[in-house]
Design a protein around this motif. Structure first.
Motif: not given
Length: 197
Positions: A126, A129-130, A133, A149, A151-152, A154-155
């Motif tokens: 996590a 990912l942060r 992002s 977006d 966050d999306a 990065a995922e």
């Protein structure tokens, strides 16, 4: 050079984390604190002074891995090179290093010790990912990429990079052989085309 009173010997902390990583890769997350202290060459008191529980060791290991994997995001430079280096690190961690036992162990223990699974996830994947992002948001603000977006995105990048690698590691299924450098480069290029300005 002697240490000042109260000064922490960081080499002992690193030795503990190295020992914990080695033993976890061999035996899973239930490795004993005594075994970690013995492998690290420190007393149990030294171990407990730095890490009061296996949960704290697991969190520290995950954070250390996250720091290593996200280093390319802090290096600056060409966007494609940064993303390629990030993807290479993810793939090498999953495919080349012996992480399958540790993954399986945490997954199996997650039902009975959800706090361990959450600590490992939050400090490791996590956090990675942060950071990705935040880096993508910077690229969007600078006009280098169009990432509405982060966050999306990065995922999405992590998923594109790893494919089924995590699942294979957890299930103990062999990874098909592939060229890690070529896969990382291809993933970065495709991702950049998707988010081009």
């Amino acid at each position: 050079m002697p240490r000042a009173i109260g000064q922490v010997d960081e080499s002992k902390t690193e030795a503990i984390l190295d020992a914990a990583a080695e033993l976890t890769a061999l035996s899973g997350a239930k490795v004993s604190m005594e075994a970690i202290a013995k492998r690290a060459g420190v007393s149990k008191q030294t171990l407990y002074n730095r890490f009061p529980s296996r949960l704290e060791i697991a969190r520290a290991l995950a954070a250390r891995r996250s720091d290593i994997l996200t280093q390319p995001l802090r290096s600056g430079g060409d966007i494609e090179a940064v993303l390629t280096a990030f993807a290479t690190g993810l793939l090498e961690k999953i495919v080349r290093e012996n992480v399958a036992v540790a993954f399986r162990s945490v997954a199996l223990m997650s039902a009975e010790t959800p706090e361990l699974a959450d600590a490992v996830y939050q400090a490791g994947p996590a956090e990675g990912l942060r950071r990705l992002s935040a880096w993508l948001a910077e690229q969007d603000r600078s006009g280098a990429l169009n990432v509405p977006d982060p966050d999306a995105a990065a995922e999405m990048f992590a998923g594109m990079t790893l494919g089924h690698s995590h699942l294979r590691a957890i299930l103990g299924v062999n990874h098909p052989s592939f060229d890690i450098a070529a896969r990382a480069r291809d993933t970065a290029r495709r991702f950049l085309r998707a988010f081009a300005v």
